[in-house]
Design a protein around this motif. Structure first.
Motif, PDB file in Angstrom:
ATOM      1  N   GLU A 208      34.038 -17.183 -42.346  1.00 21.55           N
ATOM      2  CA  GLU A 208      34.517 -16.211 -41.372  1.00 21.55           C
ATOM      3  C   GLU A 208      34.198 -14.784 -41.833  1.00 21.55           C
ATOM      4  O   GLU A 208      34.248 -14.467 -43.007  1.00 21.55           O
ATOM      5  CB  GLU A 208      36.027 -16.358 -41.183  1.00 21.55           C
ATOM      6  CG  GLU A 208      36.446 -17.707 -40.591  1.00 21.55           C
ATOM      7  CD  GLU A 208      36.182 -17.781 -39.102  1.00 21.55           C
ATOM      8  OE1 GLU A 208      35.691 -16.788 -38.530  1.00 21.55           O
ATOM      9  OE2 GLU A 208      36.463 -18.826 -38.506  1.00 21.55           O
ATOM     10  N   THR A 209      33.837 -13.934 -40.862  1.00 22.99           N
ATOM     11  CA  THR A 209      33.526 -12.543 -41.145  1.00 22.99           C
ATOM     12  C   THR A 209      34.402 -11.640 -40.295  1.00 22.99           C
ATOM     13  O   THR A 209      34.605 -11.902 -39.117  1.00 22.99           O
ATOM     14  CB  THR A 209      32.044 -12.242 -40.853  1.00 22.99           C
ATOM     15  OG1 THR A 209      31.223 -13.135 -41.591  1.00 22.99           O
ATOM     16  CG2 THR A 209      31.696 -10.801 -41.208  1.00 22.99           C
ATOM     17  N   MET A 210      34.921 -10.574 -40.883  1.00 24.68           N
ATOM     18  CA  MET A 210      35.790  -9.654 -40.159  1.00 24.68           C
ATOM     19  C   MET A 210      35.447  -8.216 -40.525  1.00 24.68           C
ATOM     20  O   MET A 210      35.122  -7.920 -41.666  1.00 24.68           O
ATOM     21  CB  MET A 210      37.263  -9.920 -40.487  1.00 24.68           C
ATOM     22  CG  MET A 210      38.227  -8.936 -39.836  1.00 24.68           C
ATOM     23  SD  MET A 210      39.912  -9.119 -40.429  1.00 24.68           S
ATOM     24  CE  MET A 210      40.340 -10.688 -39.710  1.00 24.68           C
ATOM     25  N   ILE A 211      35.532  -7.339 -39.513  1.00 24.69           N
ATOM     26  CA  ILE A 211      35.407  -5.908 -39.735  1.00 24.69           C
ATOM     27  C   ILE A 211      36.806  -5.319 -39.856  1.00 24.69           C
ATOM     28  O   ILE A 211      37.638  -5.503 -38.970  1.00 24.69           O
ATOM     29  CB  ILE A 211      34.646  -5.226 -38.593  1.00 24.69           C
ATOM     30  CG1 ILE A 211      33.226  -5.790 -38.473  1.00 24.69           C
ATOM     31  CG2 ILE A 211      34.589  -3.711 -38.812  1.00 24.69           C
ATOM     32  CD1 ILE A 211      32.465  -5.272 -37.277  1.00 24.69           C
ATOM     33  N   ILE A 212      37.072  -4.618 -40.943  1.00 25.70           N
ATOM     34  CA  ILE A 212      38.379  -4.013 -41.175  1.00 25.70           C
ATOM     35  C   ILE A 212      38.193  -2.527 -41.461  1.00 25.70           C
ATOM     36  O   ILE A 212      37.477  -2.152 -42.387  1.00 25.70           O
ATOM     37  CB  ILE A 212      39.115  -4.687 -42.353  1.00 25.70           C
ATOM     38  CG1 ILE A 212      39.372  -6.164 -42.046  1.00 25.70           C
ATOM     39  CG2 ILE A 212      40.436  -3.969 -42.653  1.00 25.70           C
ATOM     40  CD1 ILE A 212      40.040  -6.917 -43.180  1.00 25.70           C
ATOM     41  N   GLY A 213      38.844  -1.700 -40.667  1.00 24.67           N
ATOM     42  CA  GLY A 213      38.829  -0.267 -40.892  1.00 24.67           C
ATOM     43  C   GLY A 213      40.104   0.163 -41.598  1.00 24.67           C
ATOM     44  O   GLY A 213      41.198  -0.257 -41.224  1.00 24.67           O
TER      45      GLY A 213
END
Length: 218
Positions: A12-17
Motif C-alpha cells: 500500500e502507498t499513501m501520500i501524507i502531508g
C-alpha cells in the motif's frame, strides 16, 4: 518536498502531508502539540508513545523551545513518525506501507533549508521500524519497496543498484548484501541523466564511490 514515494503492487502507498509547526504538528486528520518527552523505560501508558532505538517518546506533551533549526535534534523526526502512524491507522492502511511524505518550509528559508530538512527526514533512505502505542509500523523509502516485497530478486547478490526512474528525477540506491548503503545513494535530475547517458539502451554505468554524489543540476 517528496521524501518517500513509490507505488508498488502488493504494498500500500499513501501520500501524507505534515506541517512541522513551532506550536503543533498538523496532518490532514490530526493536530497535536510539538512537544516530546523521552524515557529510557516504558511509561505508565503507551498513549501517544512512540518506541524506537530502545527508547520511548511521548508525543504531544506540551511545547518545546522554539528552534530556528528544527534539525538540531530528533524531536521533529519523532513527531513526524507519530503523525505518519496516526494517519495510517486513521485511514485504515496497513502498518507496513510505502509513504510519500510532503513537508513544507517557510518561503524565506526554503532555498537555505530544503536540503538539510530533506536529509533530516529521509535518514539516508533506510526503511524505518518503530512502535506507536504498542503497534509495530514499518515505512519504506522511495524505490526500496520493490525489493522489500520481492527479496528473491537480490538473494545471494553481493551488490545491487536500485534505480527508481520518475518523471523528472532518478533515485539511485546501492544495496550491499541486501542492506541499503547510505553512502552510495543519490538523486539526479532526469534532464541531466538523459544528456549524460543517452537512450536507456545505450547506458553503461561505472560506479566510483568517491565520485558518487551527483554533480549540480544544470
Amino acid at each position: 518536498m517528496v521524501v518517500m514515494k513509490k507505488e508498488i503492487q502488493g504494498l500500500e502507498t499513501m501520500i501524507i502531508g505534515i506541517d512541522h509547526g513551532y506550536y503543533a504538528i498538523k496532518s490532514r486528520n490530526f493536530s497535536f502539540p510539538a512537544g516530546v518527552t523521552a524515557y529510557t523505560h516504558e511509561p505508565y501508558t503507551l498513549k501517544n508513545t512512540l518506541q524506537i532505538g530502545g527508547k520511548y517518546f511521548v508525543c504531544g506533551t506540551g511545547r518545546q523551545p522554539i528552534l530556528r533549526d528544527k534539525t538540531v535534534n530528533d524531536n521533529y523526526y519523532i513527531l513526524t513518525l507519530a503523525a505518519i502512524a496516526m494517519e495510517l491507522r486513521y485511514r485504515a492502511f496497513p502498518a507496513e506501507s510505502s509513504v510519500t511524505l510532503a513537508a513544507g518550509l517557510p518561503l524565506a528559508r526554503y532555498g537555505r533549508d530544503k536540503k538539510s530538512f530533506t536529509e533530516y527526514l529521509l535518514r539516508n533512505g533506510q526503511p524505518v521500524n518503530f512502535l506507536f502505542e504498542g503497534e509495530r509500523y514499518k515505512v519504506f523509502p522511495q524505490g526500496y519497496s520493490a525489493i522489500a516485497i520481492h527479496p528473491e530478486l537480490v538473494k545471494d547478490e553481493p551488490s545491487v543498484l536500485l534505480m527508481d526512474i520518475g518523471g523528472w528525477t532518478v533515485d539511485l540506491m546501492r544495496l550491499d548484501n541486501n542492506v541499503p548503503n547510505p553512502a552510495l545513494s543519490c538523486r539526479a535530475w532526469c534532464s541531466f541523466v538523459w544528456r549524460s547517458l543517452g537512450r536507456p539502451s545505450e547506458w553503461r554505468i561505472n560506479l566510483y564511490p568517491s565520485y558518487w554524489h551527483c554533480p549540480p543540476c544544470p
